[in-house]
Design an enzyme around this catalytic site. Sequence first.
Site, PDB file in Angstrom:
ATOM      1  N   LYS A 247      -5.525  -2.811  -3.851  1.00  0.00           N
ATOM      2  CA  LYS A 247      -4.678  -3.980  -3.572  1.00  0.00           C
ATOM      3  C   LYS A 247      -4.670  -4.328  -2.095  1.00  0.00           C
ATOM      4  O   LYS A 247      -4.855  -5.456  -1.718  1.00  0.00           O
ATOM      5  CB  LYS A 247      -3.215  -3.643  -3.842  1.00  0.00           C
ATOM      6  CG  LYS A 247      -2.690  -3.701  -5.132  1.00  0.00           C
ATOM      7  CD  LYS A 247      -1.180  -3.652  -5.216  1.00  0.00           C
ATOM      8  CE  LYS A 247      -0.549  -2.308  -5.203  1.00  0.00           C
ATOM      9  NZ  LYS A 247      -0.120  -1.586  -4.184  1.00  0.00           N
TER      10      LYS A 247
ATOM     11  N   ARG B 102      -8.181   8.355   1.139  1.00  0.00           N
ATOM     12  CA  ARG B 102      -7.676   7.197   1.874  1.00  0.00           C
ATOM     13  C   ARG B 102      -7.027   7.609   3.201  1.00  0.00           C
ATOM     14  O   ARG B 102      -6.316   8.604   3.290  1.00  0.00           O
ATOM     15  CB  ARG B 102      -6.639   6.486   1.008  1.00  0.00           C
ATOM     16  CG  ARG B 102      -6.005   5.309   1.694  1.00  0.00           C
ATOM     17  CD  ARG B 102      -5.429   4.382   0.695  1.00  0.00           C
ATOM     18  NE  ARG B 102      -4.100   4.781   0.258  1.00  0.00           N
ATOM     19  CZ  ARG B 102      -3.360   4.039  -0.546  1.00  0.00           C
ATOM     20  NH1 ARG B 102      -3.817   2.912  -1.034  1.00  0.00           N
ATOM     21  NH2 ARG B 102      -2.167   4.450  -0.900  1.00  0.00           N
TER      22      ARG B 102
ATOM     23  N   ARG C 189       7.588  -4.354  -8.417  1.00  0.00           N
ATOM     24  CA  ARG C 189       7.082  -3.097  -8.951  1.00  0.00           C
ATOM     25  C   ARG C 189       7.834  -2.661 -10.195  1.00  0.00           C
ATOM     26  O   ARG C 189       7.568  -1.600 -10.747  1.00  0.00           O
ATOM     27  CB  ARG C 189       7.239  -2.020  -7.892  1.00  0.00           C
ATOM     28  CG  ARG C 189       5.908  -1.582  -7.305  1.00  0.00           C
ATOM     29  CD  ARG C 189       6.223  -0.567  -6.232  1.00  0.00           C
ATOM     30  NE  ARG C 189       5.138   0.312  -6.004  1.00  0.00           N
ATOM     31  CZ  ARG C 189       4.243   0.151  -5.030  1.00  0.00           C
ATOM     32  NH1 ARG C 189       4.268  -0.900  -4.256  1.00  0.00           N
ATOM     33  NH2 ARG C 189       3.318   1.050  -4.855  1.00  0.00           N
TER      34      ARG C 189
ATOM     35  N   ARG D 246      -1.470   9.278   4.754  1.00  0.00           N
ATOM     36  CA  ARG D 246      -0.066   9.059   4.407  1.00  0.00           C
ATOM     37  C   ARG D 246       0.476  10.276   3.662  1.00  0.00           C
ATOM     38  O   ARG D 246      -0.236  10.877   2.872  1.00  0.00           O
ATOM     39  CB  ARG D 246       0.054   7.812   3.511  1.00  0.00           C
ATOM     40  CG  ARG D 246      -0.016   6.520   4.294  1.00  0.00           C
ATOM     41  CD  ARG D 246      -0.208   5.314   3.427  1.00  0.00           C
ATOM     42  NE  ARG D 246       0.472   5.379   2.133  1.00  0.00           N
ATOM     43  CZ  ARG D 246       0.400   4.400   1.231  1.00  0.00           C
ATOM     44  NH1 ARG D 246      -0.315   3.320   1.474  1.00  0.00           N
ATOM     45  NH2 ARG D 246       1.029   4.506   0.081  1.00  0.00           N
TER      46      ARG D 246
ATOM     47  N   ARG E  37       3.098   9.216  -8.420  1.00  0.00           N
ATOM     48  CA  ARG E  37       2.955   7.771  -8.168  1.00  0.00           C
ATOM     49  C   ARG E  37       2.270   7.082  -9.341  1.00  0.00           C
ATOM     50  O   ARG E  37       2.609   5.962  -9.695  1.00  0.00           O
ATOM     51  CB  ARG E  37       2.169   7.541  -6.885  1.00  0.00           C
ATOM     52  CG  ARG E  37       3.019   7.839  -5.670  1.00  0.00           C
ATOM     53  CD  ARG E  37       2.189   7.964  -4.435  1.00  0.00           C
ATOM     54  NE  ARG E  37       1.531   6.730  -4.078  1.00  0.00           N
ATOM     55  CZ  ARG E  37       0.423   6.679  -3.337  1.00  0.00           C
ATOM     56  NH1 ARG E  37      -0.162   7.800  -2.944  1.00  0.00           N
ATOM     57  NH2 ARG E  37      -0.095   5.522  -3.025  1.00  0.00           N
TER      58      ARG E  37
HETATM   59  P1  ADP Z   1       0.526   2.247  -3.156  1.00  0.00           P
HETATM   60  O1  ADP Z   1       0.419   0.943  -3.884  1.00  0.00           O
HETATM   61  O2  ADP Z   1      -0.795   2.780  -2.809  1.00  0.00           O
HETATM   62  O3  ADP Z   1       1.410   3.242  -3.843  1.00  0.00           O
HETATM   63  P2  ADP Z   1       2.374   1.133  -1.204  1.00  0.00           P
HETATM   64  O4  ADP Z   1       2.194   1.164   0.261  1.00  0.00           O
HETATM   65  O5  ADP Z   1       2.387  -0.196  -1.887  1.00  0.00           O
HETATM   66  O6  ADP Z   1       1.197   2.033  -1.758  1.00  0.00           O
HETATM   67  O7  ADP Z   1       3.736   1.891  -1.609  1.00  0.00           O
HETATM   68  C1  ADP Z   1       4.057   3.178  -1.142  1.00  0.00           C
HETATM   69  C2  ADP Z   1       5.424   3.605  -1.645  1.00  0.00           C
HETATM   70  O8  ADP Z   1       6.421   2.719  -1.106  1.00  0.00           O
HETATM   71  C3  ADP Z   1       5.628   3.537  -3.147  1.00  0.00           C
HETATM   72  O9  ADP Z   1       5.179   4.715  -3.802  1.00  0.00           O
HETATM   73  C4  ADP Z   1       7.146   3.373  -3.236  1.00  0.00           C
HETATM   74  O10 ADP Z   1       7.814   4.601  -3.035  1.00  0.00           O
HETATM   75  C5  ADP Z   1       7.475   2.499  -2.047  1.00  0.00           C
HETATM   76  N1  ADP Z   1       7.488   1.057  -2.411  1.00  0.00           N
HETATM   77  C6  ADP Z   1       6.618   0.095  -2.002  1.00  0.00           C
HETATM   78  N2  ADP Z   1       6.918  -1.102  -2.539  1.00  0.00           N
HETATM   79  C7  ADP Z   1       8.021  -0.898  -3.309  1.00  0.00           C
HETATM   80  C8  ADP Z   1       8.825  -1.726  -4.151  1.00  0.00           C
HETATM   81  N3  ADP Z   1       8.540  -3.023  -4.331  1.00  0.00           N
HETATM   82  N4  ADP Z   1       9.869  -1.156  -4.791  1.00  0.00           N
HETATM   83  C9  ADP Z   1      10.174   0.127  -4.643  1.00  0.00           C
HETATM   84  N5  ADP Z   1       9.454   0.980  -3.893  1.00  0.00           N
HETATM   85  C10 ADP Z   1       8.402   0.482  -3.218  1.00  0.00           C
END
Ligand code: ADP
Length: 208
Positions: free
Chosen positions: A13, A127, A88, A154, A165
């Site tokens: 993404k 990553r 999400r 990360r 996740r």
């Molecule tokens: P990835 O899609 O690779 O998991 P992100 O950077 O999008 O990476 O998200 C990392 C973490 O941030 C998620 O596992 C979650 O804990 C939190 N997060 C991100 N966006 C949201 C959201 N819209 N609602 C709740 N938690 C979020």
Amino acid sequence: MNIVLLAAPGAGKGTQAQKLTAEFGLAHISTGDLLRAAIAAGSSLGLEAKGYMDAGQLVPDDLVLSLLKERLGSDDVQNGFILDGYPRNTAQAVTLDAVLRDVDKNLDAALLVAVDPAIIVDRLSRRRACKECGFTGIDTMRACPRCGGEMYQRDDDKPDTIGARLDTYATKTAPLIEYFKGQDKLVEVDGQGDPDEVYVRVKEALGL
Ligand code: ADP
């Protein structure tokens, strides 16, 4: 054009969002990046969010929403945006509809980047991200190709968190596929292969 990017963690993404941003000048709104910035800044919101993120769980909706609303108020959003990582879960999707309606905006498409889960685990373990600008790269990059910043792994890309996740995605986020289908906004592309090949498919699917 206003787009939501929907995909499992590690499906690419962020990479596709970066490409669309660079070519079309859309604002890249990544809730993950906003949360990591809040953590880096040491804010109380960041502190609260970190525990959930490190456990592979979703951060509570109200915390993410306050960051999102602030970001949606920025000038660069006016020419269109790519929402990466939001919504999400179904509650966030309903909230997003209301938030956009309030500011007279509309979603054009929800782009699903589909990737086999077996590939995802490998991608996530390799990553690396840039400490300075958030650029997403891989473990062979010593410095960020975009800004020269330091690349790091990360906390939530460590093996223990990856499984959680993926579970969170399957139970909370994947139902949004049906939600956006119901709104006739779902556009699906095969996320397998080289990022540039995927990008060609993405543009075609979005009619860009
Ligand atoms: P990835 O899609 O690779 O998991 P992100 O950077 O999008 O990476 O998200 C990392 C973490 O941030 C998620 O596992 C979650 O804990 C939190 N997060 C991100 N966006 C949201 C959201 N819209 N609602 C709740 N938690 C979020």
